[in-house]
Design a protein around this motif. Structure first.
Motif: not given
Lengths: 327, 312
Positions: B262-264, B266-276, B278-284
């Motif tokens: 859920a956090l990742q 939201r981070l994407q929604a905020f357009q934080v600029g981290i490559p997506y 990385f965010l998608v694999m964060l839970p794993y």
């Protein structure tokens, strides 16, 4: 003796046919067009492969062509299937899916008289072309609608993974929004899956929570998750690929239609008329009837926005606006 | 951006999303926990979940009730559990392969049948569960809205976790289950039927997995779509390890996965600029770190994965 003359005349006629067919080529003249398609999935999948099958049916009806197809062709069997149709004298062999690029190129070299077309591919050659629905066209026009319907000036796309087509849709959508509403902002979320509806819905809710009120899904089955999120929270959303107004009649503004059957009909016509150009990437948009469009537009979209849509379509057809380089 | 992040409504929304995303994972985790405790790997949780989602959708479509649909889902879950039990316990087939078979079977059958029964997904209008607000508890500031306005199936998942904990560690049944997974010979010697214990556990494992599927189709989205479980059943296998084979541990582990996911988003929604990517694999990544020993060494049940044969 009479029998010998008869045989001789048959040989002569046959010979004449062979000469004629070589002479008449590439335009087919009176001979029946033969079109075959090789598909990676099933013809009942309700989307990409089904539209190929429907395209074949239209080609059969409108061009009086003889058609054939193979479905569920795995990576290993692609070459075998394509070569079989080429050998049996089909005029046009459609490799339906970019994953068949290599197979089509390989076979095309051995059959210079047969035309090959790879849907959504990159394959090129003297007798090979590829083509797709121009993503910049439907992306841009949906952007125009979104620009005028947003109240919060926040819009967002949701896609599975980043690749050339998705980027083209997103950038064109953004351009459409900015051209008609310079204050608006367009976000993007990738979920990592084209079919995970539950996650797509959560991605939609995450966008809605920060004030987004127009969502543009670039997904397969998961599109329904975005529409469901929009319905629940009462914001606007676009349908993708097919007309999805019925999924949420109060929330779906219109749909980014992509009709591959119309593309295949267009290509088959070109082959029949001898106008098929090898080495070309056909990107078909509003200029080719039936390929793309917005489907049924929701009645909540006011007439002035519909007029802007018409104007934008005109700009795209005339080439006055090129939202993003494609292909 | 930070002004939005530290806003109470953002936190409420984020936590509520985390719990929604956690619920199917909790069911998957509990499903694998009960079967592995009794000595059987349930790789088929993914397929059982998918079948549960499908049957719940069909049931809800024809009866007009999400509850009846969920009831049907439990039945199909139990049947698939029974199939796994027959294959892996009675016939002594490889448990991993039996599970994989159930996954393939479920994917093929649900895709095929959904086309016949439901047609295009767009025409389905399934009845769903409304969220339940629990009176009094809802009034607790911030936390009330987060934890006590959820789908009834979310409450059921917590209830199952608590009941399982009680059964496992406070009752003789629980002792038999745990012993069947650790030392089946001892259980047999004590005059308890090892196979029966495992059959029951694997069938309940199927029921829990299918409840997770029902949550997806009639709880979250009002549609059944092909392969909608999207790997959640496999995450269940990871959750078991992270939760150290404890039902409440599974709930916590699932919550970590759900919250990070859920956090990742939201981070994407905020357009934080981290490559997506990385965010998608964060839970794993979190799961990976956790399994690799940060939470302390996890000990799996001794006899898990081995068929119990009396003669040997």
């Amino acid at each position: 003796m009479a029998r010998k003359i008869k045989m001789l005349s048959i040989y002569l006629v046959a010979f004449a046919f062979v000469v004629a067919s070589v002479g008449v080529s590439p335009a087919l003249g009176a001979r029946q067009l033969k079109v075959a398609a090789v598909m990676p999935g099933t013809i009942t999948d309700g989307s990409f492969n089904q539209s190929c099958y429907e395209g074949l049916k239209v080609i059969e009806k409108k061009l009086g062509a003889q058609i054939a197809f193979s479905e569920r062709v795995s990576q290993a069997d692609q070459v075998e299937n394509i070569i079989d149709y080429a050998r049996r004298g089909y005029d046009l062999v459609i490799a339906h899916g970019g994953e068949m690029d290599d197979a089509a190129m390989k076979v095309a070299k051995k059959f210079p008289k047969v035309k090959f077309f790879v849907t959504n591919g990159n394959a090129k050659g003297p007798n090979v072309a590829n083509g797709s629905v121009n993503p910049t066209h439907y992306g841009y026009v949906c952007g125009v609608v979104g620009a005028k319907m947003t109240k919060t000036n926040k819009l967002a796309c949701v896609a599975g993974n980043e690749f050339a087509l998705v980027v083209a849709v997103y950038e064109s959508f953004k351009k459409g929004v900015r051209d008609y509403n310079p204050d608006a902002d367009v976000g993007m979320i990738y979920t990592g899956s084209w079919d995970d509806v539950a996650k797509a819905k959560e991605a939609a809710l995450a966008q809605i929570a920060i004030g987004v009120d127009v969502l543009f899904p670039v997904l397969d089955l998961a599109t329904l998750g975005i529409i469901e999120g929009a319905r629940e929270e009462g914001v606007y959303v676009f349908g993708f690929s097919k007309d999805q107004l019925d999924a949420a009649p109060k929330n779906v503004l219109c749909s980014a239609i992509q009709n591959y059957s119309a593309i295949l009909l267009h290509i088959a016509k070109l082959v029949k008329e001898g106008k098929f150009e090898g080495g070309k990437s056909y990107a078909l948009g509003f200029e080719t009837p039936g390929v793309t469009g917005l489907g049924r537009i929701n009645k909540i979209v006011p007439q002035e926005v519909r007029d802007l849509v018409k104007k934008a379509e005109g700009d795209l057809i005339s080439g006055r606006i090129e939202p993003y380089p494609w292909p | 951006m930070w002004s939005i992040v530290f806003n109470a409504s953002f936190i409420t929304d984020f936590m509520a999303a985390a719990i929604r995303m956690t619920t199917p994972l909790t069911f998957a985790g509990l499903s694998c926990t009960i079967s592995e405790r009794s000595g059987v790997f349930n790789i088929g949780a993914e397929g059982m979940m998918l079948s549960g989602a499908f049957v719940a959708a069909v049931g809800a479509l024809f009866t007009g009730s999400a509850w009846i649909g969920t009831g049907f889902a439990c039945i199909i879950g139990a049947l698939l559990g029974l199939l796994l039990a027959v294959l892996s316990i009675t016939l002594g087939a490889n448990q991993i392969i039996s599970g994989v078979m159930i996954n393939i079977l479920s994917l093929g059958l649900t895709s095929f049948l959904s086309r016949i029964i439901m047609g295009s997904a767009i025409t389905q209008k399934l009845p769903t569960f409304e969220t339940w607000g629990i009176p009094f508890l809802l009034k607790i500031p911030v936390f009330g809205e987060i934890f006590f306005r959820q789908s009834p199936l979310s409450y059921i998942s917590y209830a199952i976790a608590i009941i399982l904990t009680f059964i496992f560690f406070k009752t003789t049944w629980g002792l038999s289950i745990r012993a069947a997974g650790e030392n089946p010979r001892a259980v047999d010697t004590a005059g308890i039927n090892v196979c029966l214990v495992r059959y029951i556990c694997v069938m309940f494992s199927g029921i829990f997995a299918s409840l997770g599927g029902a949550f997806l189709s009639v709880g979250v989205v009002r549609y059944f779509t092909e392969n909608m479980s999207a790997g959640r059943g496999f995450i269940g296998l990871c959750i078991v390890i992270l939760g150290k084979w404890h039902p409440l541990g599974a709930v916590l582990a699932a919550l970590i996965f759900g919250a990070v996911d859920a956090l990742q988003l939201r981070l994407q929604a905020f357009q934080v600029g981290i490559p997506y990517q990385f965010l998608v694999m964060l839970p794993y990544i979190f799961g990976f770190i956790a399994i690799s020993g940060v939470v302390g060494r996890a000990q799996s049940p001794e006899a898990v994965g081995k068929p119990y044969l009396k003669e040997s």
